[in-house]
Design an enzyme around this catalytic site. Structure first.
Site, PDB file in Angstrom:
ATOM      1  N   SER A   1       0.859  -1.301  -0.200  1.00  0.00           N
ATOM      2  CA  SER A   1       0.009   0.139   0.183  1.00  0.00           C
ATOM      3  C   SER A   1       1.299   1.173  -0.032  1.00  0.00           C
ATOM      4  O   SER A   1       2.320   1.150   0.726  1.00  0.00           O
ATOM      5  CB  SER A   1      -0.679  -0.045   1.566  1.00  0.00           C
ATOM      6  OG  SER A   1      -1.343  -1.282   1.245  1.00  0.00           O
TER       7      SER A   1
HETATM    8  N1  SAM Z   1      -1.575  -4.345   3.635  1.00  0.00           N
HETATM    9  C1  SAM Z   1      -0.821  -5.005   2.392  1.00  0.00           C
HETATM   10  C2  SAM Z   1       0.697  -4.427   2.990  1.00  0.00           C
HETATM   11  O1  SAM Z   1       0.658  -3.580   3.087  1.00  0.00           O
HETATM   12  O2  SAM Z   1       1.384  -4.692   1.775  1.00  0.00           O
HETATM   13  C3  SAM Z   1      -1.078  -4.584   1.160  1.00  0.00           C
HETATM   14  C4  SAM Z   1      -2.426  -5.371   0.598  1.00  0.00           C
HETATM   15  S1  SAM Z   1      -2.705  -5.342  -0.589  1.00  0.00           S
HETATM   16  C5  SAM Z   1      -3.210  -3.676  -1.399  1.00  0.00           C
HETATM   17  C6  SAM Z   1      -3.889  -6.525  -0.216  1.00  0.00           C
HETATM   18  C7  SAM Z   1      -4.055  -7.628  -0.242  1.00  0.00           C
HETATM   19  O3  SAM Z   1      -4.933  -8.593   0.408  1.00  0.00           O
HETATM   20  C8  SAM Z   1      -3.620  -8.843  -1.157  1.00  0.00           C
HETATM   21  O4  SAM Z   1      -1.859  -9.278  -0.625  1.00  0.00           O
HETATM   22  C9  SAM Z   1      -4.468  -9.891  -1.384  1.00  0.00           C
HETATM   23  O5  SAM Z   1      -3.677 -11.451  -1.146  1.00  0.00           O
HETATM   24  C10 SAM Z   1      -5.347 -10.065  -0.078  1.00  0.00           C
HETATM   25  N2  SAM Z   1      -6.143 -10.228   0.166  1.00  0.00           N
HETATM   26  C11 SAM Z   1      -7.665 -10.310  -0.646  1.00  0.00           C
HETATM   27  N3  SAM Z   1      -8.722 -10.420  -0.539  1.00  0.00           N
HETATM   28  C12 SAM Z   1      -8.748 -11.249   0.473  1.00  0.00           C
HETATM   29  C13 SAM Z   1      -9.113 -12.207   1.770  1.00  0.00           C
HETATM   30  N4  SAM Z   1     -10.572 -12.196   1.686  1.00  0.00           N
HETATM   31  N5  SAM Z   1      -8.911 -12.049   3.026  1.00  0.00           N
HETATM   32  C14 SAM Z   1      -7.414 -12.103   3.272  1.00  0.00           C
HETATM   33  N6  SAM Z   1      -6.730 -11.522   2.273  1.00  0.00           N
HETATM   34  C15 SAM Z   1      -7.156 -10.743   1.142  1.00  0.00           C
END
Ligand code: SAM
Length: 247
Positions: free
Chosen positions: A97
């Site tokens: 992010s």
């Molecule tokens: N917080 C992270 C960081 O600091 O790097 C960035 C997150 S990225 C924008 C969104 C993440 O949410 C991805 O790695 C994706 O695989 C995960 N994601 C999407 N749907 C999800 C779910 N239902 N449960 C858990 N993780 C999920």
């Protein structure tokens, strides 16, 4: 994640005074770049102060932004860009992010050193590391196994002992560890997942981007009062990758 933010002006100052020692980081060649990133976040916060209802963020949050080595949580070939105030690819179609968005989401959670926090969407582990600087225990869930495993390893290598990573669908929360004082969802959902409302403690706060996939979404603050009543407030437009899974 791709986030909307105001255009940045050239950065001319360096906040050397915000340097904080990080476990396992003896030789930090990225220190100056990180301080410049901190300054850019402060500028962005001022520019969006109307939406945020404040001119600056909690100094504890900014200290955490100055401390966490973002370059250690991204692919090696991206390290030269580690402290640009923007999202970066981390593989599997996902992103780390934007630091400004991480900072405001963390600030709005209003955590204390005693807080227990759930993050849905571990990704690189960056948001989890920022939270771990501020709270007692972080629980973070990632649906893409290799991303979750890598984040777990990188966070352990950095010396974080108060982060537990679980591979799974965060839509359904983490029942065994609930309730949480704060919950942050770092992927966009079409609606606020009901299990995550259940898993929020009374008096707790949650940040979640809500809206259509791959469109501009609204960053929403969800608050549960001491009687369990839930209220929501839209903070500002953002763009996140979608919350996936079987819901
Ligand atoms: N917080 C992270 C960081 O600091 O790097 C960035 C997150 S990225 C924008 C969104 C993440 O949410 C991805 O790695 C994706 O695989 C995960 N994601 C999407 N749907 C999800 C779910 N239902 N449960 C858990 N993780 C999920």
């Amino acid at each position: 994640m791709m986030n909307l933010r105001p255009a940045l002006k050239p950065v001319i100052a360096c906040l050397a005074c915000l340097a904080v020692a990080v476990p396992g980081i003896a030789d930090d060649t990225y220190h100056d770049a990180r301080m410049t990133m901190v300054k850019e976040i402060e500028d962005d916060v001022r520019r969006t102060s109307l939406a945020l209802d404040r001119e600056s963020l909690d100094s504890r949050v900014m200290d955490a932004m100055a401390a966490v080595p973002r370059h250690r949580l991204i692919p090696e070939d991206m390290r030269g860009s580690a402290y640009e105030n923007r999202p970066l690819p981390i593989g599997h179609g996902q992103t780390i992010s934007q630091p400004y968005i991480v900072a405001i989401m963390t600030d709005l959670l209003k955590t204390t050193p005693a807080s227990r926090v759930l993050e849905v969407g571990t990704g690189s582990g960056y948001q989890a590391a920022i939270l771990a600087e501020l709270v007692g225990q972080v629980y973070t869930m990632e649906i893409i196994e290799p991303l979750g495993e890598l984040a777990r390893k990188n966070l352990a290598d950095l010396g974080y002992r108060n982060i537990e990573v679980r591979i799974g669908d965060g839509y359904y929360g983490w029942e065994e560890q609930a309730p949480f004082d704060a919950i942050v969802v770092t992927a966009a959902a079409s609606h606020i997942p009901p299990p995550l409302i259940e898993h929020l403690a009374s008096g707790g706060r949650r940040m979640i981007p809500v809206g259509s996939r791959f469109m501009v979404q609204q960053l929403v603050l969800v608050e549960k009062d001491d009687e369990g009543q839930v209220t929501t407030r839209q903070i500002l437009p953002v763009r996140f990758v979608p919350l996936t899974g079987s819901h």
